[in-house]
Enzyme design. Structure first.
Site, PDB file in Angstrom:
ATOM      1  N   ARG A 122       0.812  -1.224   0.000  1.00 58.25           N
ATOM      2  CA  ARG A 122       0.000   0.000   0.000  1.00 58.25           C
ATOM      3  C   ARG A 122       0.839   1.266   0.000  1.00 58.25           C
ATOM      4  O   ARG A 122       0.370   2.334   0.387  1.00 58.25           O
ATOM      5  CB  ARG A 122      -0.965   0.023   1.188  1.00 58.25           C
ATOM      6  CG  ARG A 122      -1.972  -1.104   1.146  1.00 58.25           C
ATOM      7  CD  ARG A 122      -3.106  -0.882   2.124  1.00 58.25           C
ATOM      8  NE  ARG A 122      -3.923  -2.088   2.166  1.00 58.25           N
ATOM      9  CZ  ARG A 122      -3.637  -3.139   2.914  1.00 58.25           C
ATOM     10  NH1 ARG A 122      -2.580  -3.125   3.711  1.00 58.25           N
ATOM     11  NH2 ARG A 122      -4.400  -4.199   2.882  1.00 58.25           N
ATOM     12  N   LYS A 144       3.665  11.873 -10.514  1.00 51.69           N
ATOM     13  CA  LYS A 144       2.756  11.054 -11.317  1.00 51.69           C
ATOM     14  C   LYS A 144       3.473   9.751 -11.651  1.00 51.69           C
ATOM     15  O   LYS A 144       4.571   9.776 -12.199  1.00 51.69           O
ATOM     16  CB  LYS A 144       2.425  11.756 -12.638  1.00 51.69           C
ATOM     17  CG  LYS A 144       1.364  12.816 -12.540  1.00 51.69           C
ATOM     18  CD  LYS A 144       0.610  12.856 -13.868  1.00 51.69           C
ATOM     19  CE  LYS A 144       0.668  14.169 -14.558  1.00 51.69           C
ATOM     20  NZ  LYS A 144       0.096  14.118 -15.907  1.00 51.69           N
ATOM     21  N   GLU A 186      11.606  19.088 -24.055  1.00 54.13           N
ATOM     22  CA  GLU A 186      10.898  19.413 -22.803  1.00 54.13           C
ATOM     23  C   GLU A 186      11.556  20.604 -22.106  1.00 54.13           C
ATOM     24  O   GLU A 186      10.905  21.345 -21.365  1.00 54.13           O
ATOM     25  CB  GLU A 186      10.832  18.203 -21.870  1.00 54.13           C
ATOM     26  CG  GLU A 186      10.187  16.950 -22.478  1.00 54.13           C
ATOM     27  CD  GLU A 186       8.663  17.008 -22.621  1.00 54.13           C
ATOM     28  OE1 GLU A 186       8.056  18.027 -22.219  1.00 54.13           O
ATOM     29  OE2 GLU A 186       8.088  16.024 -23.130  1.00 54.13           O
ATOM     30  N   LYS A 226       8.607  23.349 -13.279  1.00 55.98           N
ATOM     31  CA  LYS A 226       7.659  22.273 -12.996  1.00 55.98           C
ATOM     32  C   LYS A 226       7.253  22.294 -11.521  1.00 55.98           C
ATOM     33  O   LYS A 226       6.093  22.065 -11.179  1.00 55.98           O
ATOM     34  CB  LYS A 226       8.221  20.907 -13.391  1.00 55.98           C
ATOM     35  CG  LYS A 226       7.172  19.808 -13.240  1.00 55.98           C
ATOM     36  CD  LYS A 226       7.318  18.634 -14.167  1.00 55.98           C
ATOM     37  CE  LYS A 226       6.123  17.685 -13.996  1.00 55.98           C
ATOM     38  NZ  LYS A 226       6.255  16.422 -14.689  1.00 55.98           N
ATOM     39  N   GLU A 236      -3.450  17.798 -10.879  1.00 57.75           N
ATOM     40  CA  GLU A 236      -3.828  18.194 -12.225  1.00 57.75           C
ATOM     41  C   GLU A 236      -5.306  18.499 -12.384  1.00 57.75           C
ATOM     42  O   GLU A 236      -6.006  17.871 -13.166  1.00 57.75           O
ATOM     43  CB  GLU A 236      -3.412  17.101 -13.231  1.00 57.75           C
ATOM     44  CG  GLU A 236      -3.344  17.634 -14.653  1.00 57.75           C
ATOM     45  CD  GLU A 236      -2.654  16.661 -15.612  1.00 57.75           C
ATOM     46  OE1 GLU A 236      -1.892  15.807 -15.133  1.00 57.75           O
ATOM     47  OE2 GLU A 236      -2.889  16.798 -16.804  1.00 57.75           O
ATOM     48  N   ARG A 240      -1.841  22.707 -13.797  1.00 58.19           N
ATOM     49  CA  ARG A 240      -0.858  21.716 -14.250  1.00 58.19           C
ATOM     50  C   ARG A 240      -1.022  21.409 -15.741  1.00 58.19           C
ATOM     51  O   ARG A 240      -0.096  20.949 -16.399  1.00 58.19           O
ATOM     52  CB  ARG A 240      -0.979  20.438 -13.406  1.00 58.19           C
ATOM     53  CG  ARG A 240       0.236  19.536 -13.535  1.00 58.19           C
ATOM     54  CD  ARG A 240       0.320  18.517 -12.409  1.00 58.19           C
ATOM     55  NE  ARG A 240       1.363  17.540 -12.703  1.00 58.19           N
ATOM     56  CZ  ARG A 240       1.848  16.679 -11.812  1.00 58.19           C
ATOM     57  NH1 ARG A 240       1.383  16.662 -10.589  1.00 58.19           N
ATOM     58  NH2 ARG A 240       2.788  15.837 -12.150  1.00 58.19           N
ATOM     59  N   ASN A 244       1.153  20.593 -20.547  1.00 57.26           N
ATOM     60  CA  ASN A 244       0.844  19.845 -21.774  1.00 57.26           C
ATOM     61  C   ASN A 244       1.036  20.677 -23.034  1.00 57.26           C
ATOM     62  O   ASN A 244       0.653  20.242 -24.127  1.00 57.26           O
ATOM     63  CB  ASN A 244      -0.597  19.312 -21.722  1.00 57.26           C
ATOM     64  CG  ASN A 244      -0.699  18.120 -20.799  1.00 57.26           C
ATOM     65  OD1 ASN A 244       0.281  17.410 -20.585  1.00 57.26           O
ATOM     66  ND2 ASN A 244      -1.871  17.914 -20.230  1.00 57.26           N
ATOM     67  N   HIS A 247       1.584  19.132 -26.370  1.00 62.08           N
ATOM     68  CA  HIS A 247       1.359  17.692 -26.194  1.00 62.08           C
ATOM     69  C   HIS A 247       0.051  17.171 -26.788  1.00 62.08           C
ATOM     70  O   HIS A 247      -0.069  15.974 -27.023  1.00 62.08           O
ATOM     71  CB  HIS A 247       1.419  17.323 -24.709  1.00 62.08           C
ATOM     72  CG  HIS A 247       2.827  17.202 -24.192  1.00 62.08           C
ATOM     73  ND1 HIS A 247       3.694  18.263 -24.180  1.00 62.08           N
ATOM     74  CD2 HIS A 247       3.521  16.157 -23.700  1.00 62.08           C
ATOM     75  CE1 HIS A 247       4.865  17.856 -23.682  1.00 62.08           C
ATOM     76  NE2 HIS A 247       4.783  16.586 -23.392  1.00 62.08           N
ATOM     77  N   HIS A 251       1.120  14.171 -28.806  1.00 65.21           N
ATOM     78  CA  HIS A 251       0.775  12.774 -28.510  1.00 65.21           C
ATOM     79  C   HIS A 251       0.207  12.078 -29.727  1.00 65.21           C
ATOM     80  O   HIS A 251       0.527  10.918 -30.007  1.00 65.21           O
ATOM     81  CB  HIS A 251      -0.231  12.704 -27.361  1.00 65.21           C
ATOM     82  CG  HIS A 251       0.415  12.800 -26.015  1.00 65.21           C
ATOM     83  ND1 HIS A 251      -0.140  13.530 -24.985  1.00 65.21           N
ATOM     84  CD2 HIS A 251       1.572  12.288 -25.530  1.00 65.21           C
ATOM     85  CE1 HIS A 251       0.656  13.449 -23.927  1.00 65.21           C
ATOM     86  NE2 HIS A 251       1.697  12.703 -24.234  1.00 65.21           N
ATOM     87  N   HIS A 263       9.178  10.753 -28.198  1.00 62.30           N
ATOM     88  CA  HIS A 263       8.218  11.643 -27.558  1.00 62.30           C
ATOM     89  C   HIS A 263       8.620  13.121 -27.691  1.00 62.30           C
ATOM     90  O   HIS A 263       7.828  13.954 -28.132  1.00 62.30           O
ATOM     91  CB  HIS A 263       8.066  11.255 -26.085  1.00 62.30           C
ATOM     92  CG  HIS A 263       7.207  12.198 -25.301  1.00 62.30           C
ATOM     93  ND1 HIS A 263       5.834  12.198 -25.395  1.00 62.30           N
ATOM     94  CD2 HIS A 263       7.538  13.192 -24.440  1.00 62.30           C
ATOM     95  CE1 HIS A 263       5.358  13.155 -24.609  1.00 62.30           C
ATOM     96  NE2 HIS A 263       6.364  13.764 -24.017  1.00 62.30           N
TER      97      HIS A 263
END
Ligand SMILES: NC(=O)c1ccc[n+]([C@@H]2O[C@H](COP(=O)([O-])OP(=O)(O)OC[C@H]3O[C@@H](n4cnc5c(N)ncnc54)[C@H](O)[C@@H]3O)[C@@H](O)[C@H]2O)c1
Ligand SMILES: [Zn+2]
Length: 359
Positions: A122, A144, A186, A226, A236, A240, A244, A247, A251, A263
């Protein structure tokens, strides 16, 4: 000894530091050693070969017992079956709540190892040692974690903040040049959305190799961008989203290219499209698009792709929209440091930008 520069991620009880620059490995290892007696190093297979020993030595020097567990190199680390295998190895080895996981590798390894740390017993403590530029400025920052499903990337995941992150430039020396350049996409993104001064510094003298003296400072400034966004919006729900930038289309391009673009390369194309769309809508001055394109070209990133398939991209965007149950969010920009989110763009708007990229 000079202290290693650190950027704090402010999240109340879950706050932590990202250590950046030469010595970051040793300093992170010291924090692991202070927190726990036992560290399970979950490492990308390729990275384990190149840097596993250095990581283990640093942990042992800090007084921790360190055992190495390998993950498949790259994206293949992000399979649920891999997480299951590693968790079973940890269980068999008697790893407990008070022990820690140390992720060693690119964003794939930090995503997979962070996810394992979030679900094993957990949730146990974890530390990240990102070894790609992309992971140092982006993937390993913000908590994340996720793995992929055959149905799509990052579909199973959870927020689980690390206890510390160490971005050591020593790791980047073995990185294939194309991966370094993909990471620079990035970097350009971070500069565009939150650090105009960094953008100008990149235009003057971009860090095109791992030994560039400015690289640690560049990484630090990206992490700071960031950190600010993540601290304001850990899960998010709003701000946040600005991360993107480039992106939404990026993507779609990455998926449709089926391995032709990394990417970061797809994000470079996506940023050109986002700024082009912003110029078209009168939001952004045209010379800024020229500056973006010139910088991307200078660092060896694509700004055009005549092979893009507008029909396939449109279908892909529609599919993503359906899956998310709403209109896709487009990060538009009014210039350096100003990102706005548009949700109801006419379908033709991105298509015109794709035509621009095909020129
Ligand atoms: N969690 C987040 O917020 C977040 C953000 C952005 C990206 N990501 C994830 O990050 C992943 C991409 O990360 P990435 O670009 O770092 O790619 P990656 O982890 O797949 O690594 C790229 C390649 O470089 C190799 N490699 C890594 N470090 C090396 C080194 N120091 N020397 C030599 N080879 C090395 C790896 O084995 C791999 O083949 C994606 O899965 C993406 O979803 C996550
Ligand atoms: Zn990205």
């Amino acid at each position: 000894v000079t202290p290693v520069p650190a950027v704090r991620i402010d999240l109340g009880a879950r706050s932590y530091e990202v250590l950046i620059g030469p010595g970051a490995l040793a300093e992170t290892a010291a924090r692991v050693g202070a927190a726990t007696a036992k560290a399970a190093v979950l490492a990308d297979e390729t990275v384990a070969r190149l840097h596993g020993e250095a990581a283990r030595d640093a942990l042992v020097a800090a007084g921790a017992v360190a055992e190495l567990f390998t993950l498949p190199a790259g994206e293949r680390a992000k399979e649920l079956a891999v997480v299951e295998r590693v968790c079973r190895e940890l269980a068999r080895g008697g790893w407990e709540r008070g022990d820690a996981i140390v992720a060693l590798g690119g964003g794939a390894a930090t995503d997979a190892a962070g996810f394992a740390a979030a679900v094993y017993l957990r949730g146990i403590r974890w530390f990240a040692l990102p070894t790609t530029l992309l992971a140092q400025v982006d993937a390993a920052i913000g908590g994340k974690t996720a793995v992929d499903l055959p149905e799509g990337k990052n579909l199973v995941g959870v927020f689980h903040q690390p206890a510390a992150v160490g971005c050591d430039p020593r790791f980047l020396h073995t990185l294939p040049p194309r991966e370094l350049r993909a990471g620079l996409a990035e970097v350009v993104k971070a500069a565009w959305i939150g650090d105009a001064e960094l953008f100008a510094a990149l235009e003057r003298d971009p860090p095109l190799h791992a030994g560039h003296p400015a690289l640690p400072e560049v990484v630090r400034r990206c992490v700071a961008v960031k950190a600010k966004v993540v601290s304001a919006d850990e899960r998010e729900s709003g701000p946040r989203e600005r991360l993107n930038f480039g992106h939404t289309l990026g993507h779609a391009i990455e998926t449709e290219a089926r391995g032709r673009w990394l990417h970061g390369e797809a994000v470079a194309l996506g940023m050109v499209a986002a700024v082009r769309m912003s110029v078209e809508r009168g939001l952004c001055e045209a010379p800024l698009l020229d500056r973006l394109e010139a910088l991307l070209e200078r660092v060896g990133l694509p700004t055009r792709d005549p092979d893009l398939d507008p029909t396939a991209l449109q279908a892909r965007l529609r599919f993503d929209k359906k899956r998310r149950g709403g209109s896709p969010a487009w990060q538009l920009t009014a210039g350096l440091g100003v990102v706005t989110v548009a949700r109801d763009l006419p379908e033709g708007a991105p298509l015109a930008a794709v035509e621009y990229l095909r020129r």
